[in-house]
Write a protein that holds these residues in place. Structure first.
Motif, mmCIF file in Angstrom:
data_model
loop_
_atom_site.group_PDB
_atom_site.id
_atom_site.type_symbol
_atom_site.label_atom_id
_atom_site.label_comp_id
_atom_site.label_asym_id
_atom_site.label_seq_id
_atom_site.Cartn_x
_atom_site.Cartn_y
_atom_site.Cartn_z
ATOM 1 N N LYS A 5 9.719 -5.761 1.288
ATOM 2 C CA LYS A 5 10.048 -4.544 0.494
ATOM 3 C C LYS A 5 8.940 -4.416 -0.448
ATOM 4 C CE LYS A 5 14.013 -2.689 -2.167
ATOM 5 N NZ LYS A 5 15.122 -2.870 -2.731
ATOM 6 N N GLU A 6 8.237 -5.235 -1.155
ATOM 7 C CA GLU A 6 7.547 -4.954 -2.036
ATOM 8 C C GLU A 6 6.062 -4.449 -1.369
ATOM 9 O OE1 GLU A 6 8.192 -8.288 -5.541
ATOM 10 O OE2 GLU A 6 7.329 -8.885 -3.834
ATOM 11 N N ALA A 8 5.959 -2.716 1.400
ATOM 12 C CA ALA A 8 6.165 -1.415 2.173
ATOM 13 C C ALA A 8 5.234 -0.233 1.520
ATOM 14 C CB ALA A 8 7.685 -1.133 2.234
ATOM 15 N N PRO A 9 5.401 -0.005 0.409
ATOM 16 C CA PRO A 9 4.544 1.019 -0.111
ATOM 17 C C PRO A 9 3.128 1.030 0.316
ATOM 18 C CG PRO A 9 6.058 0.278 -1.842
ATOM 19 C CD PRO A 9 6.105 -0.694 -0.846
ATOM 20 N N LEU A 10 2.657 -0.222 0.062
ATOM 21 C CA LEU A 10 0.986 -0.371 0.541
ATOM 22 C C LEU A 10 0.997 -0.143 1.947
ATOM 23 C CD1 LEU A 10 0.172 -3.760 -1.621
ATOM 24 C CD2 LEU A 10 -0.097 -1.337 -2.033
ATOM 25 N N LYS A 12 2.608 1.946 3.876
ATOM 26 C CA LYS A 12 2.924 3.187 4.147
ATOM 27 C C LYS A 12 1.373 3.959 3.596
ATOM 28 C CE LYS A 12 5.749 6.994 2.701
ATOM 29 N NZ LYS A 12 6.831 7.729 2.027
ATOM 30 N N ALA A 13 0.780 3.843 2.299
ATOM 31 C CA ALA A 13 -0.164 4.176 2.191
ATOM 32 C C ALA A 13 -1.408 3.872 3.055
ATOM 33 C CB ALA A 13 -0.764 3.847 0.819
ATOM 34 N N SER A 154 -2.007 9.297 -5.813
ATOM 35 C CA SER A 154 -1.144 8.497 -4.547
ATOM 36 C C SER A 154 -0.434 9.520 -3.673
ATOM 37 C CB SER A 154 0.024 7.669 -5.380
ATOM 38 O OG SER A 154 -0.632 6.738 -5.955
#
Length: 222
Positions: A5-6, A8-10, A12-13, A154
């Motif tokens: 989960k942590e 996931a943003p990385l 996605k980017a 971002s």
């Protein structure tokens, strides 16, 4: 270790940036293949132009990273106004530097190829395209800085979508140049739709009130 989960943003980017890079490189590869098919002289001249371009953009490419870092710092602290000011100043500096580099290239267009080749045909082919490259240097500089601003804010999803669209436009321009038999000059003219399109797309994004540095975003952060 960090959880999925942590991360996931990385991820996605990273996926968005991969789309951006692969779509850009795809049309550049097509341009190179078109030049290669045109013969040894065109291919040699293309390599001369590529080296000149890579060296020339170093004059302002560092502003991309600097802008990204400074914008990210201000956005992270909730200061969209300062981020906009940093972006505006970096854009002015980059365009001015790009313009200066362009003028230098244009003035030395006939002599520069001689630093790479003694073949008069190759030198003449390269010299004919240098003014085109020179005229787009301010646009290339603007594209670099605006990209840095978007990444610093971002806004990777917009970068990916807009680059994919612009690459499609560039693809169409390249295919048109091939159909018209436009040669080396036509290939480079078509490739310049990349920097032009990126600049327009980024400027459009930053002009939106709900954009990454827009007034609406700044209001919501208060």
């Amino acid at each position: 270790p960090p959880s999925a989960k942590e991360l996931a943003p990385l991820a996605k980017a990273a996926a968005a940036l991969s789309v951006r890079n692969m779509s850009t490189m795809g049309v550049i590869f097509l341009g190179t293949s078109m030049v290669s098919a045109a013969g040894a002289v065109s291919l040699a001249a293309h390599e001369v132009l590529r080296q000149l371009y890579v060296v020339s953009v170093q004059a302002f490419s560092a502003l991309d990273v600097a802008t990204q870092s400074l914008v990210a710092n201000h956005v992270g602290s909730g200061d969209a106004r300062s981020a906009r000011q940093v972006l505006a100043r970096a854009l002015v500096v980059a365009v001015a530097v790009g313009g200066g580099v362009g003028v230098a290239l244009a003035l030395a267009a006939k002599s520069l190829p001689g630093a790479f080749t003694r073949d008069p045909a190759v030198a003449a082919a390269a010299a004919a395209v240098i003014p085109l490259i020179a005229s787009f240097m301010p646009v290339d500089a603007a594209a670099a800085v605006l990209d840095g601003g978007l990444l610093g804010a971002s806004d990777t999803a917009w970068v990916a979508r807009s680059t994919l669209f612009v690459s499609g436009v560039c693809l169409a321009a390249l295919l048109g140049a091939r159909s018209a038999g436009a040669g080396l000059f036509g290939v480079w003219a078509a490739l310049k739709t990349l920097s032009t399109g990126r600049t327009v797309a980024a400027a459009l994004r930053f002009s939106q009130a709900d954009g990454p540095l827009g007034t609406e975003r700044a209001r919501l952060q208060k």
